[in-house]
Each structure stands twice: as structure tokens, then as C-alpha cells.
Design a protein around this motif. Structure first.
Motif, PDB file in Angstrom:
ATOM      1  N   ASP A 396      74.859  45.799 -45.360  1.00  0.00           N
ATOM      2  CA  ASP A 396      74.595  46.844 -44.110  1.00  0.00           C
ATOM      3  C   ASP A 396      73.721  46.462 -43.161  1.00  0.00           C
ATOM      4  N   GLY A 397      72.855  45.584 -43.260  1.00  0.00           N
ATOM      5  CA  GLY A 397      71.882  44.979 -42.266  1.00  0.00           C
ATOM      6  C   GLY A 397      70.543  45.936 -42.109  1.00  0.00           C
ATOM      7  N   SER A 398      70.559  46.942 -43.046  1.00  0.00           N
ATOM      8  CA  SER A 398      69.241  47.719 -43.003  1.00  0.00           C
ATOM      9  C   SER A 398      68.245  46.877 -43.402  1.00  0.00           C
ATOM     10  N   GLN A 399      67.121  47.303 -42.837  1.00  0.00           N
ATOM     11  CA  GLN A 399      65.684  46.540 -42.913  1.00  0.00           C
ATOM     12  C   GLN A 399      64.537  47.412 -43.429  1.00  0.00           C
ATOM     13  N   GLN A 400      63.679  46.979 -44.173  1.00  0.00           N
ATOM     14  CA  GLN A 400      62.383  47.500 -44.428  1.00  0.00           C
ATOM     15  C   GLN A 400      61.067  46.654 -44.185  1.00  0.00           C
ATOM     16  N   SER A 401      60.038  46.939 -43.720  1.00  0.00           N
ATOM     17  CA  SER A 401      59.129  46.228 -43.408  1.00  0.00           C
ATOM     18  C   SER A 401      58.118  46.268 -44.842  1.00  0.00           C
ATOM     19  N   LEU A 402      57.543  45.093 -45.308  1.00  0.00           N
ATOM     20  CA  LEU A 402      57.023  44.945 -46.599  1.00  0.00           C
ATOM     21  C   LEU A 402      55.813  44.126 -46.415  1.00  0.00           C
ATOM     22  N   ARG A 403      54.702  44.259 -47.124  1.00  0.00           N
ATOM     23  CA  ARG A 403      53.843  43.311 -47.178  1.00  0.00           C
ATOM     24  C   ARG A 403      54.336  41.831 -47.781  1.00  0.00           C
ATOM     25  N   PHE A 404      53.792  40.577 -47.596  1.00  0.00           N
ATOM     26  CA  PHE A 404      54.318  39.593 -47.986  1.00  0.00           C
ATOM     27  C   PHE A 404      53.649  39.221 -49.158  1.00  0.00           C
ATOM     28  N   ASP A 405      54.023  39.734 -50.021  1.00  0.00           N
ATOM     29  CA  ASP A 405      53.375  39.757 -51.612  1.00  0.00           C
ATOM     30  C   ASP A 405      54.563  39.749 -52.835  1.00  0.00           C
ATOM     31  N   ALA A 406      54.300  39.028 -53.772  1.00  0.00           N
ATOM     32  CA  ALA A 406      55.153  38.889 -54.680  1.00  0.00           C
ATOM     33  C   ALA A 406      55.755  39.984 -55.306  1.00  0.00           C
ATOM     34  N   THR A 407      54.514  40.823 -55.853  1.00  0.00           N
ATOM     35  CA  THR A 407      54.852  42.113 -56.555  1.00  0.00           C
ATOM     36  C   THR A 407      55.428  43.119 -55.640  1.00  0.00           C
ATOM     37  N   THR A 408      55.125  43.323 -54.381  1.00  0.00           N
ATOM     38  CA  THR A 408      55.713  44.238 -53.536  1.00  0.00           C
ATOM     39  C   THR A 408      57.354  43.896 -53.173  1.00  0.00           C
ATOM     40  N   ILE A 409      57.391  42.531 -52.959  1.00  0.00           N
ATOM     41  CA  ILE A 409      59.089  42.173 -52.914  1.00  0.00           C
ATOM     42  C   ILE A 409      59.488  42.236 -53.970  1.00  0.00           C
ATOM     43  N   ALA A 410      59.287  41.796 -55.374  1.00  0.00           N
ATOM     44  CA  ALA A 410      59.852  41.946 -56.385  1.00  0.00           C
ATOM     45  C   ALA A 410      60.058  43.465 -56.985  1.00  0.00           C
ATOM     46  N   ASP A 411      59.466  44.394 -56.502  1.00  0.00           N
ATOM     47  CA  ASP A 411      59.600  45.791 -56.761  1.00  0.00           C
ATOM     48  C   ASP A 411      60.744  46.181 -55.710  1.00  0.00           C
TER      49      ASP A 411
END
Length: 419
Positions: A396-411
Motif C-alpha cells: 500500500d506504499g505506507s511508510q514509517q520512520s525507524l531507527r536503523f537498528d536490527a532490533t527495531t527493524i525486526a520488531d
């Protein structure tokens, strides 16, 4: 000049293997719940094993086995079915000493030199299960309920369970005489194979697919009407257990199976969706087989399921694995950081892909689309400096801003993608 695969021996491509993995994993789950353990036996055995167990007059032994002599002059055969090898292992390793009831399952390739056609190949694969050590009808019903549950777990409700009884050495000879008399009166209507079977294996004439033979045997006597009292009681009790567990079935008095070792309860799971190859699983009781192969007088019952045929029934379902994340990179520094991130996520069991060759961002995103990745992110110098990325949901093209961190992205991936 390129070298192609041998006719009837097929490659299993990645687009198909996910479907097979689903079938195999489902079978393991169901079999384990019903108390079965896996056994793995060789694909090559002594030819004598199959001629003694399957029967010298069956089509498999007469026409279809891949047999050869090795450098030592030993007669060897690529296994055409699984039960004989499992019983050989049962006897050789004295498994009956460990437990009076042995429940085993297997999966793997089998080999028969047949005319290749859809759902029937020269190398084919079976998943099967065997129970050794129980005379009573309860175990027959247990195996049949397990088969029904297996197809339910696979999401297949169209195949139908059909059952029959082939009697025992006490009642089958008298029935055999009546069947031979019926067939002998109709020799002119039967095919060449069935004329030969009259003297060697007359029950196989009931299983012939030639229309003329089917017509000629349409009013042939049925084994189920000539059972002795013990076999009749056994079959009635099997049916009562199936009824008690609401397991649907049909009685098919023409079912004879193609192997000599079957006695009493026999069964097939059949479908109308595969043309002539209607049986997707089949088996039965083989009370004399273990003794015939030199083992103890232990009764048995088992079945095998054709993986290729079940895979055809699942053909319209999507099983292919897709990446949870595709990382698009811009620049050498970003590539190193992306590689580090990818491996950290993969070690957590999350499938991640990235560009290996430094292609344009547009080309990378096309590949993300082609792979049907659920999420993507773009990593460049700006993202490295801010330590922040935009995780994009591809559908759907939706986006969210995240810290570039493995735990954060994995969650975010495991929570948002439902992995």
C-alpha cells in the motif's frame, strides 16, 4: 549440445519446492501426533526383497522394476515402493523387541519404468506409514482416521476414502475359484494382460482400466460377499470405529490393490480431479508379509501417498516464500551497513534480500517488486548520518520512520508482517 533430464525423471524447481515442503511438514506433524516415528531406508535393495514381498506375478515385478547387477554380481533394484524396505529394516534391526507395537513413517523417491504421464513418473515420491504388531481392527481404523486427518490438514476435502476387504488365506481361495470361473467364461472379452492374470493373479482383472475388461467384470463376484466370519467381523468393526469418529468413507467392492501381500482391510483415497490417476493414497493390511520376509509372525497395516499427485491438487494455492524486507542501497558505505543489517536479521530467521551488484535505485526497486518483498527500505549516506530509515510497506506504499537498528527493524517486520 545440452544434456536433458531422463524421461520420467523430473527436476523440482524452487517455484514448486515450497508446495512439497508444506506437504512434507504437514505429514510430519500429523504422523507425530498419531505416535509415528520416522525411518529412512536405502533406495537400493536386493531384488529378492521385492519379488518375495510384492509377488512375481504383479506388473511391478514383471514389467516395471529398475533392476541391475552391480560389480559383485549382486541383483539389485531401485525401490518401487516403500513397505518392503521398511519391513526389511524392521526385521533386520529387531524393532519388535523394542516395542510390541511399531509405528513408522517414511518419505522419499521410488522408481518404476512406466509410461510417464501427468501424475505418474518413473521417479516419483511417496510419503507412507506402517504399523506392525496389532491384529485387531482398531488399528485399521486408527490408520484410516490418520489418513483422513492428513488430507484435512492439507486443506483437501475433495478426495474420498474408499475401503474394502480382501479376506484372508482361509476365505480367499474359495472366492478365487469363483472369480476364475467367471473370468474364464469371458476370455474373449478380456485384454491380453487379464487373460494371463486368470491363471496367475485373477483379482487384478477387477482393477483393469481397459473398458472391455471393466464391462466383462462388472457383474463378477465380489470378495466382500465371500468373507469368512472372522474377516466379516473384522471389517464390520473397522467400519463401526470409522462411524464413531465421523470419518467419511465409501465401500468399493472392486478395489483389489496391485500388490500380493494385502489381506483384509484395503483402502484408497481417490479424486476425480486428476483424470485417470484417481488414487492419491492407498494401502491395506499385510498380516503375512513380515513372516514371508523371514521375520516374526507379526501383522501389519500401512499406506503410501503420492506426493506428485497431492501437489497437483494444491497447484492453485500459493506457497512460495517471499522476502520480509528488501534493502536498496546507494553507495559503498551503505552497502557495508546494509550487509551487516541483512545478516543480523537473517540470523533471527527473517528473510532479507539486497542488491549485490550496485545497480541503480530504480533497478533495485524493480527487483523488490519482482520478489514480492513485503517491506523495503532505502539506505544511503543521509540515512547513515541520521541513523534513521523509512520502512515502506510494499502493498500500500505506507511508510514509517525507524531507527536503523536490527532490533527495531525486526520488531516492525515481525509485528507488521505477521511473520
Amino acid at each position: 549440445m545440452s544434456i536433458n533430464a531422463i524421461k520420467g525423471f523430473n527436476d523440482l524447481l524452487p517455484s514448486d519446492s515450497a508446495r512439497w515442503q508444506f506437504i512434507e511438514a504437514t505429514a510430519r506433524t500429523v504422523f507425530t501426533a498419531f505416535g509415528f516415528e520416522e525411518i529412512r531406508v536405502p533406495i537400493v535393495e536386493k531384488t529378492e526383497l521385492f519379488s518375495r514381498s510384492i509377488g512375481d506375478t504383479t506388473d511391478i515385478v514383471e514389467k516395471e522394476m529398475y533392476s541391475f547387477s552391480d560389480k559383485g554380481g549382486n541383483a539389485l533394484t531401485l525401490r518401487p515402493e516403500g513397505t518392503a524396505g521398511v519391513m526389511r529394516a524392521f526385521i533386520e534391526h529387531k524393532l519388535h523387541v523394542q516395542d510390541a507395537v511399531t509405528k513408522l513413517y517414511y518419505m522419499g523417491p521410488m522408481f518404476r519404468h512406466e509410461r510417464p504421464q501427468k501424475g505418474r513418473y518413473r521417479q516419483f515420491h511417496q510419503i507412507g506409514a506402517e504399523v506392525v504388531g496389532v491384529h485387531g481392527p482398531l488399528v485399521d481404523a486408527h490408520v484410516l482416521v490418520m489418513i483422513a486427518q492428513l488430507f484435512t490438514a492439507l486443506g483437501l476435502d475433495e478426495p474420498t476414502l474408499q475401503i474394502n476387504s480382501l479376506g484372508c488365506p482361509d476365505c480367499r481361495p474359495r472366492y478365487r475359484e469363483q472369480l476364475i470361473a467367471h473370468l474364464s467364461d469371458r476370455r474373449s472379452e478380456l485384454c491380453e494382460d487379464c487373460n494371463r492374470r486368470i491363471d496367475t493373479n485373477p483379482l487384478r482383472a477387477l482393477d483393469c482400466k481397459v473398458p472391455g475388461c471393466q464391462e466383462a467384470t462388472s457383474h463378477a463376484p465380489a470378495m466382500i460377499d465371500h468373507l469368512c466370519a472372522t474377516c466379516s467381523d473384522h471389517f464390520t468393526t473397522v467400519r463401526s470405529y470409522l462411524d464413531a469418529t465421523a470419518t467419511p468413507y465409501q465401500i468399493n467392492p472392486r478395489m483389489v490393490r496391485g500388490l500380493d501381500y494385502y489381506t483384509r482391510t484395503t483402502f484408497e483415497v481417490v479424486t476425480g480431479l486428476l483424470g485417470a490417476q484417481s488414487a492419491v493414497a492407498a494401502g491395506g493390511r499385510y498380516d503375512g508379509l513380515v513372516r514371508q520376509l523371514g521375520g516374526p509372525d507379526a501383522p501389519g497395516i500401512g499406506f503410501a501417498m503420492g506426493v506428485e499427485r497431492v501437489a497437483l491438487l494444491l497447484e492453485q494455492r500459493q506457497f512460495q516464500s517471499v522476502p520480509a524486507l528488501f534493502i536498496a542501497v546507494m553507495g559503498d558505505a551503505a552497502r557495508i551497513a546494509a550487509f551487516q543489517m541483512m545478516t543480523q536479521l537473517q540470523k533471527q530467521g527473517i528473510r532479507v534480500e539486497l542488491d549485490y551488484e550496485g545497480k541503480s535505485l530504480k533497478s533495485q526497486m524493480r527487483r523488490a517488486d519482482k520478489l514480492a518483498a513485503r517491506y523495503s527500505l532505502v539506505l544511503g549516506d543521509d540515512e547513515l548520518v541520521s541513523n534513521t530509515i523509512q520502512l515502506k510497506r510494499m502493498d500500500d506504499g505506507s511508510q514509517q520512520s525507524l531507527r536503523f537498528d536490527a532490533t527495531t527493524i525486526a520488531d516492525a517486520l515481525t509485528g507488521g508482517a505477521g511473520l
